[in-house]
Design a protein around this motif. Structure first.
Motif, PDB file in Angstrom:
ATOM      1  N   GLN A 151     -27.148 -23.122 -22.383  1.00  0.00           N
ATOM      2  CA  GLN A 151     -28.045 -23.509 -21.287  1.00  0.00           C
ATOM      3  C   GLN A 151     -27.322 -23.440 -19.940  1.00  0.00           C
ATOM      4  OE1 GLN A 151     -29.584 -27.494 -21.691  1.00  0.00           O
ATOM      5  NE2 GLN A 151     -30.285 -27.569 -19.568  1.00  0.00           N
ATOM      6  N   VAL A 152     -26.096 -23.957 -19.895  1.00  0.00           N
ATOM      7  CA  VAL A 152     -25.319 -23.947 -18.655  1.00  0.00           C
ATOM      8  C   VAL A 152     -25.008 -22.517 -18.225  1.00  0.00           C
ATOM      9  CG1 VAL A 152     -23.064 -24.539 -17.685  1.00  0.00           C
ATOM     10  CG2 VAL A 152     -24.333 -26.246 -18.988  1.00  0.00           C
ATOM     11  N   ALA A 153     -24.668 -21.646 -19.196  1.00  0.00           N
ATOM     12  CA  ALA A 153     -24.374 -20.249 -18.873  1.00  0.00           C
ATOM     13  C   ALA A 153     -25.583 -19.561 -18.255  1.00  0.00           C
ATOM     14  CB  ALA A 153     -23.915 -19.514 -20.129  1.00  0.00           C
ATOM     15  N   ARG A 154     -26.761 -19.812 -18.815  1.00  0.00           N
ATOM     16  CA  ARG A 154     -27.981 -19.192 -18.277  1.00  0.00           C
ATOM     17  C   ARG A 154     -28.290 -19.713 -16.870  1.00  0.00           C
ATOM     18  NH1 ARG A 154     -29.772 -20.115 -23.643  1.00  0.00           N
ATOM     19  NH2 ARG A 154     -30.798 -22.039 -22.972  1.00  0.00           N
ATOM     20  N   GLU A 155     -27.975 -20.976 -16.621  1.00  0.00           N
ATOM     21  CA  GLU A 155     -28.292 -21.581 -15.332  1.00  0.00           C
ATOM     22  C   GLU A 155     -27.396 -21.088 -14.202  1.00  0.00           C
ATOM     23  OE1 GLU A 155     -28.831 -26.064 -13.362  1.00  0.00           O
ATOM     24  OE2 GLU A 155     -28.391 -25.803 -15.507  1.00  0.00           O
ATOM     25  N   PHE A 156     -26.112 -20.851 -14.504  1.00  0.00           N
ATOM     26  CA  PHE A 156     -25.154 -20.535 -13.434  1.00  0.00           C
ATOM     27  C   PHE A 156     -24.607 -19.108 -13.479  1.00  0.00           C
ATOM     28  CE2 PHE A 156     -24.804 -25.182 -13.990  1.00  0.00           C
ATOM     29  CZ  PHE A 156     -25.161 -25.584 -12.711  1.00  0.00           C
ATOM     30  N   CYS A 157     -24.860 -18.387 -14.563  1.00  0.00           N
ATOM     31  CA  CYS A 157     -24.371 -17.005 -14.664  1.00  0.00           C
ATOM     32  C   CYS A 157     -25.543 -16.091 -15.039  1.00  0.00           C
ATOM     33  CB  CYS A 157     -23.251 -16.911 -15.694  1.00  0.00           C
ATOM     34  SG  CYS A 157     -22.472 -15.288 -15.776  1.00  0.00           S
ATOM     35  N   PRO A 158     -26.316 -15.635 -14.067  1.00  0.00           N
ATOM     36  CA  PRO A 158     -27.571 -14.919 -14.350  1.00  0.00           C
ATOM     37  C   PRO A 158     -27.389 -13.588 -15.061  1.00  0.00           C
ATOM     38  CG  PRO A 158     -26.989 -14.736 -12.023  1.00  0.00           C
ATOM     39  CD  PRO A 158     -26.043 -15.724 -12.625  1.00  0.00           C
ATOM     40  N   VAL A 159     -26.192 -12.981 -15.014  1.00  0.00           N
ATOM     41  CA  VAL A 159     -26.022 -11.663 -15.636  1.00  0.00           C
ATOM     42  C   VAL A 159     -26.129 -11.725 -17.152  1.00  0.00           C
ATOM     43  CG1 VAL A 159     -24.578 -10.838 -13.738  1.00  0.00           C
ATOM     44  CG2 VAL A 159     -23.496 -11.885 -15.735  1.00  0.00           C
ATOM     45  N   ILE A 160     -26.128 -12.932 -17.722  1.00  0.00           N
ATOM     46  CA  ILE A 160     -26.210 -13.054 -19.176  1.00  0.00           C
ATOM     47  C   ILE A 160     -27.510 -12.455 -19.716  1.00  0.00           C
ATOM     48  CG2 ILE A 160     -27.239 -15.354 -19.077  1.00  0.00           C
ATOM     49  CD1 ILE A 160     -24.807 -13.955 -21.725  1.00  0.00           C
ATOM     50  N   HIS A 167     -21.293 -29.940  -6.441  1.00  0.00           N
ATOM     51  CA  HIS A 167     -20.622 -29.154  -5.404  1.00  0.00           C
ATOM     52  C   HIS A 167     -20.330 -27.763  -5.957  1.00  0.00           C
ATOM     53  CE1 HIS A 167     -18.717 -28.818  -1.541  1.00  0.00           C
ATOM     54  NE2 HIS A 167     -17.544 -28.474  -2.046  1.00  0.00           N
ATOM     55  N   ILE A 168     -20.075 -26.813  -5.062  1.00  0.00           N
ATOM     56  CA  ILE A 168     -19.696 -25.450  -5.442  1.00  0.00           C
ATOM     57  C   ILE A 168     -18.474 -25.045  -4.631  1.00  0.00           C
ATOM     58  CG2 ILE A 168     -20.416 -23.050  -5.665  1.00  0.00           C
ATOM     59  CD1 ILE A 168     -23.326 -23.993  -5.569  1.00  0.00           C
ATOM     60  N   TYR A 211     -16.648 -18.645  -8.721  1.00  0.00           N
ATOM     61  CA  TYR A 211     -17.390 -19.829  -8.304  1.00  0.00           C
ATOM     62  C   TYR A 211     -17.119 -20.965  -9.296  1.00  0.00           C
ATOM     63  CZ  TYR A 211     -20.018 -16.854  -5.096  1.00  0.00           C
ATOM     64  OH  TYR A 211     -20.372 -15.990  -4.082  1.00  0.00           O
ATOM     65  N   TYR A 212     -16.852 -22.144  -8.756  1.00  0.00           N
ATOM     66  CA  TYR A 212     -16.698 -23.350  -9.569  1.00  0.00           C
ATOM     67  C   TYR A 212     -17.916 -24.231  -9.323  1.00  0.00           C
ATOM     68  CZ  TYR A 212     -11.750 -22.321 -10.494  1.00  0.00           C
ATOM     69  OH  TYR A 212     -10.576 -21.740 -10.911  1.00  0.00           O
ATOM     70  N   PHE A 213     -18.779 -24.323 -10.320  1.00  0.00           N
ATOM     71  CA  PHE A 213     -19.962 -25.170 -10.225  1.00  0.00           C
ATOM     72  C   PHE A 213     -19.646 -26.523 -10.865  1.00  0.00           C
ATOM     73  CE2 PHE A 213     -21.497 -20.798 -10.299  1.00  0.00           C
ATOM     74  CZ  PHE A 213     -22.401 -20.778  -9.252  1.00  0.00           C
ATOM     75  N   TYR A 214     -19.595 -27.570 -10.061  1.00  0.00           N
ATOM     76  CA  TYR A 214     -19.396 -28.923 -10.571  1.00  0.00           C
ATOM     77  C   TYR A 214     -20.757 -29.602 -10.680  1.00  0.00           C
ATOM     78  CZ  TYR A 214     -14.300 -28.989 -10.301  1.00  0.00           C
ATOM     79  OH  TYR A 214     -12.962 -28.735 -10.524  1.00  0.00           O
ATOM     80  N   ILE A 242     -25.552 -13.816  -5.071  1.00  0.00           N
ATOM     81  CA  ILE A 242     -26.850 -14.214  -4.512  1.00  0.00           C
ATOM     82  C   ILE A 242     -27.377 -15.466  -5.208  1.00  0.00           C
ATOM     83  CG2 ILE A 242     -29.275 -13.505  -4.279  1.00  0.00           C
ATOM     84  CD1 ILE A 242     -28.220 -10.606  -3.929  1.00  0.00           C
ATOM     85  N   HIS A 243     -27.182 -15.520  -6.525  1.00  0.00           N
ATOM     86  CA  HIS A 243     -27.645 -16.672  -7.297  1.00  0.00           C
ATOM     87  C   HIS A 243     -26.910 -17.942  -6.878  1.00  0.00           C
ATOM     88  CE1 HIS A 243     -29.437 -18.740 -10.702  1.00  0.00           C
ATOM     89  NE2 HIS A 243     -28.244 -19.187 -11.053  1.00  0.00           N
ATOM     90  N   ALA A 244     -25.585 -17.849  -6.654  1.00  0.00           N
ATOM     91  CA  ALA A 244     -24.793 -19.014  -6.232  1.00  0.00           C
ATOM     92  C   ALA A 244     -25.256 -19.503  -4.864  1.00  0.00           C
ATOM     93  CB  ALA A 244     -23.310 -18.654  -6.203  1.00  0.00           C
ATOM     94  N   GLU A 245     -25.523 -18.570  -3.954  1.00  0.00           N
ATOM     95  CA  GLU A 245     -25.982 -18.951  -2.615  1.00  0.00           C
ATOM     96  C   GLU A 245     -27.364 -19.604  -2.666  1.00  0.00           C
ATOM     97  OE1 GLU A 245     -25.739 -15.269  -0.557  1.00  0.00           O
ATOM     98  OE2 GLU A 245     -23.567 -15.385  -0.214  1.00  0.00           O
ATOM     99  N   ARG A 246     -28.209 -19.128  -3.557  1.00  0.00           N
ATOM    100  CA  ARG A 246     -29.545 -19.717  -3.691  1.00  0.00           C
ATOM    101  C   ARG A 246     -29.461 -21.143  -4.244  1.00  0.00           C
ATOM    102  NH1 ARG A 246     -33.030 -20.334  -7.712  1.00  0.00           N
ATOM    103  NH2 ARG A 246     -31.820 -19.050  -9.157  1.00  0.00           N
TER     104      ARG A 246
END
Length: 507
Positions: free
Chosen positions: A219-228, A106-107, A140-143, A64-68
């Motif tokens: 910071q990047v982990a918190r931004e793209f991986c919410p389960v942290i 891109h994702i 998911y690959y977040f570029y 859901i986070h990636a889609e948002r």
């Protein structure tokens, strides 16, 4: 020794040593292995066989986070179906239209293998726990582009234990730093062909702050991986793969081309297993069980020579036919040892040589070792680049040399005992640790210690070896290294093949 960077200084635009590809993995200590995950479930009051019920809501949270994020940035998540799909090529095309300003680029999503766990009940002990296994899940690959690191990506799996993979490139990072300081440069195909101030660029490349990198990773982990947010320990970051490139940037392609041809054609024949170990600061022993060897490869872009020892390789190739690149790649940093603090289980500690830790905080020490390896390789190719000086010295040592009441005969590096002697002392382990009387007795079988001492005297009189003060250990002098390299190269690459060809033609 005159390095080729010094000899061809007038034809060289600049020299730069810089991190290239850096891949870092992130693991959550509370759930990173089966025992940890089992303990975590018990602490939450969750039955082991309800493991999937625990993981599924977290999976949905990442999706859901990636889609948002995609919706907020006007992007569509691109699912990869082909195995040979090149993400880098697609990103390059997007950047040509988008530009290189900071932000999400891109994702991608892809169904790929991932580590996982399965419940297991041991009937003998009556205990239930998790066991490690491998499964598949959506990744998911977040570029994205960061102001301080340039183009990066974060690979996020949707299934526990949520092991992350972060990538950045040292050349992209340096380009960002140069731009921020208004220093002009031209980065093309991952290599700088122009930099306004190479000395300043080298200072910036050397200034990587690991603590700052750690904060950026969190910071990047918190931004793209919410389960942290569900795990107080956060992520622990480890080095997965590190590359360090030494680039010699020439002014013109015509200056590099003939030089590169000479070096590569010679190196593929001249470099032996012992020398590969020497480049990497290791001693090759009979106990070593890993792979070691050379590979010469012709690519569309040009040729490449690669020397491998276990998880570490050192390569040389030309970039855009104008940059000579020496590049070391490390896939397991524990290959190296260095002087560090070692803590024991009883709480005590000591400083000693120990296997390098995989933590990102090993980066400064790892860089020193990698730079030393690249430098040793540069020194090696500098000795084989132009054999004319070595040939003149070879003529000198073939003649007798007088000393007081007697004369010491010269050496014949192409035959018999002298050939065995020089092939032996040219071994990689002797370059690192030196050699003694007993070392040569293992090479020249049947020789007594007294006879070996006379050989040492001959070698010293001709200026080929030097003795370490207050020891009985010797090393090859620069002259010795040059002469032996030249002689053995001539024998293996020219004399023997020429004689073999002549004999084949006469049959």
């Amino acid at each position: 020794m005159t390095l080729l960077t010094e000899k061809y200084a007038s034809k060289i635009r600049g020299v730069l040593s810089c991190f290239d590809r850096v891949v870092i993995t992130g693991t959550i200590p509370e759930i990173c292995h089966s025992d940890a995950m089992s303990s975590h479930l018990r602490s939450k009051g969750i039955r082991i066989f309800n493991y999937t019920r625990f993981a599924e809501p977290l999976r949905d949270e990442i999706r859901i986070h990636a889609e948002r994020l995609a919706h907020e940035n006007g992007l569509e998540i691109e699912f990869i179906r082909k195995k040979d799909f090149r993400k880098e090529k697609r990103i390059k095309k997007i950047l040509s239209k988008r530009g290189d300003h900071p932000g999400l680029v891109h994702i991608f999503s892809a169904l790929e293998p991932c580590p996982s766990f399965k419940p297991w009940h041991d009937k003998k002990t009556g205990k239930t726990s998790l066991r490690g296994t491998e499964s598949k899940c959506i990744h998911y690959y977040f570029y994205f582009i960061l102001e301080d690191l340039g183009l990066c990506y974060l690979r996020v799996p949707t299934w526990a234990p949520f092991r992350l993979q972060f990538y950045f490139n040292g050349h992209n990072q340096l380009a960002a730093w140069l731009s921020k300081r208004n220093l002009s440069s031209c980065l093309l195909e991952n290599v700088f062909i122009e930099i306004e101030d190479f000395a300043k660029a080298q200072q910036l490349a050397d200034a990587l702050d690991v603590k700052r990198l750690h904060r950026r990773l969190d910071q990047v982990a918190r931004e793209f991986c919410p389960v942290i947010r569900h795990f107080p320990s956060g992520y622990h970051w480890s080095l997965m793969q590190v590359e360090l490139a030494l680039d010699v940037v020439f002014k013109n392609q015509s200056d590099l081309r003939p030089l590169y041809e000479t070096i590569t054609r010679t190196a593929i024949h001249a470099v032996k297993a012992e020398q590969v170990a020497t480049f990497l600061g290791r001693k090759l022993t009979g106990a070593y069980q890993g792979e070691i060897g050379n590979n010469f490869h012709t690519r569309i872009e040009g040729t490449r020579i690669k020397h491998t020892m276990g998880p570490v390789s050192i390569k040389m190739y030309d970039k855009l036919a104008i940059v000579l690149r020496i590049e070391i790649t490390v896939n397991d940093v524990s290959f190296f040892k260095h002087h560090r603090r070692v803590e024991h289980r009883d709480g005590s500690w000591e400083m000693k040589n120990a296997t390098m830790k995989k933590s990102i905080y090993s980066l400064p020490a790892l860089r020193e070792l990698m730079e030393a390896a690249n430098q040793r390789y540069l020194e090696f190719i500098s000795t084989i680049e132009d054999p004319t000086v070595g040939i003149k010295e070879l003529e000198k040592i073939s003649k007798p040399i007088p000393d007081a009441q007697r004369s010491y005969r010269g050496f014949n590096l192409f035959h018999g005992e002298d050939l065995r002697l020089f092939e032996g002392i040219a071994r990689g382990e002797f370059n690192i640790r030196g050699f003694q009387n007993r070392s040569l007795r293992t090479i020249l079988l049947g020789k007594t210690a007294h006879q070996i001492s006379r050989i040492f005297k001959r070698l010293r009189m001709h200026g080929l070896i030097k003795r370490v003060q207050k020891t009985y250990r010797y090393y090859l002098t620069r002259l010795g290294q040059k002469v032996i390299t030249t002689a053995l190269k001539l024998r293996s690459m020219f004399i023997i093949p020429a004689l073999a060809e002549q004999r084949t033609g006469s049959m």
